[in-house]
Each structure stands twice: as C-alpha cells, then as structure tokens.
Design a protein around this motif. Sequence first.
Motif, short mmCIF file in Angstrom:
data_model
loop_
_atom_site.label_atom_id
_atom_site.label_comp_id
_atom_site.label_asym_id
_atom_site.label_seq_id
_atom_site.Cartn_x
_atom_site.Cartn_y
_atom_site.Cartn_z
N SER A 37 5.37 -2.93 -10.69
CA SER A 37 4.33 -2.06 -10.70
C SER A 37 4.31 -1.60 -12.40
O SER A 37 3.21 -0.96 -12.50
CB SER A 37 4.22 -1.18 -9.87
N GLN A 52 8.54 -1.63 -5.28
CA GLN A 52 8.00 -1.53 -3.95
C GLN A 52 7.23 -2.61 -3.47
O GLN A 52 6.55 -2.65 -2.38
CB GLN A 52 7.26 -0.16 -3.64
N GLY A 53 7.42 -3.66 -4.37
CA GLY A 53 6.77 -4.82 -3.92
C GLY A 53 5.09 -4.66 -4.36
O GLY A 53 4.97 -4.03 -5.19
N ASN A 54 4.16 -5.38 -3.62
CA ASN A 54 2.86 -5.06 -4.08
C ASN A 54 2.02 -4.05 -3.32
O ASN A 54 0.71 -3.77 -3.23
CB ASN A 54 2.17 -6.47 -4.14
N THR A 55 2.76 -3.19 -2.40
CA THR A 55 2.25 -2.16 -1.55
C THR A 55 1.75 -1.21 -2.65
O THR A 55 0.61 -0.23 -2.35
CB THR A 55 3.11 -1.46 -0.43
N ASP A 56 2.01 -0.77 -3.75
CA ASP A 56 1.70 0.16 -4.58
C ASP A 56 0.16 -0.07 -5.01
O ASP A 56 -0.59 0.74 -5.31
CB ASP A 56 2.62 0.44 -5.81
N TYR A 57 -0.22 -1.30 -4.87
CA TYR A 57 -1.42 -1.58 -5.31
C TYR A 57 -2.62 -1.08 -4.51
O TYR A 57 -3.68 -0.41 -4.79
CB TYR A 57 -1.96 -2.89 -5.18
N TRP A 58 -2.22 -0.82 -3.16
CA TRP A 58 -2.97 -0.47 -1.87
C TRP A 58 -2.90 1.09 -2.09
O TRP A 58 -3.62 1.83 -1.52
CB TRP A 58 -2.71 -0.83 -0.79
N GLN A 59 -1.97 1.62 -2.71
CA GLN A 59 -1.49 3.12 -2.90
C GLN A 59 -2.33 3.68 -3.83
O GLN A 59 -2.63 5.11 -3.71
CB GLN A 59 -0.01 3.54 -2.40
#
Length: 127
Positions: free
Chosen positions: A112, A118-125
């Motif tokens: 990120s 954290q993978g791509n979960t930070d996109y949603w967060q």
Amino acid sequence: MINLLPILLNEDIIQTNVLILEVWTMLDDTPRKLLLILTHYQRHFGTLPGLPELERLSGRTPVPIKEGLAVLAKENYIQWQPDMPPERAVIIEGWERDNPSHDAPQVGVQRSGRGNEQGNTDYWQYY
C-alpha cells in the motif's frame, strides 16, 4: 566502396545484441475454438456438448469439427477417438500451452505504500 568487414570484425567495436525469439506453436482456429467451447461448456453444464451443439456453437460443419477434435487428440489436449461421439471425449488440458498470453498472473502481496503489508484490504479501509 568502403570495405566495412575489418571494422565489423574488430573485437573492440563489436557489440553483440542477441534477440531471442520465443516460438510457440499455436493451435489453428478451429481446434482452438473447439477447445475453448469444450472447456467452457463442461464447466458450465458439467458435460460435453454433442455434435449438433458443437455445430451451433462453433459455426462449423461436422467434417471440420471432427478434424479439429482429431488435432486436439493428436496434440494431447483431449482423449478422443474418431469413432466416438464428441460428448464422450475427456479434456486433458483445457487451455493452449506454450502461449505467454495464457500464463497465470503472478500472485504476490500488494503493497500500500504505508509500510504495512496487509494485502489489498487497506483499499477498503482507507479509501
């Protein structure tokens, strides 16, 4: 006329640029189309299509369809005998091999830029 051979043979000047071409054998149009139809049809319906369905889906007549299936069998994409109906074929490999455009994408961790992975979960967060 200037003789360029001594200049080209001078080892101090020679730069060798080697171009390596990847050569892969692609299936012809009909066998490639039939392989895609067979693979997608089996994934969708759980069975392989019969000859009338292959005619409808491919837009080909029975003779080119049987020739295309024979090519696929010869290249070991499917197991099929010419005296068998197409729905009794067995798919060995459902995609063209040796074609770089069909390679699976590289799987990795998407960063990120925040220092955490954290993978791509930070996109949603964060967005």
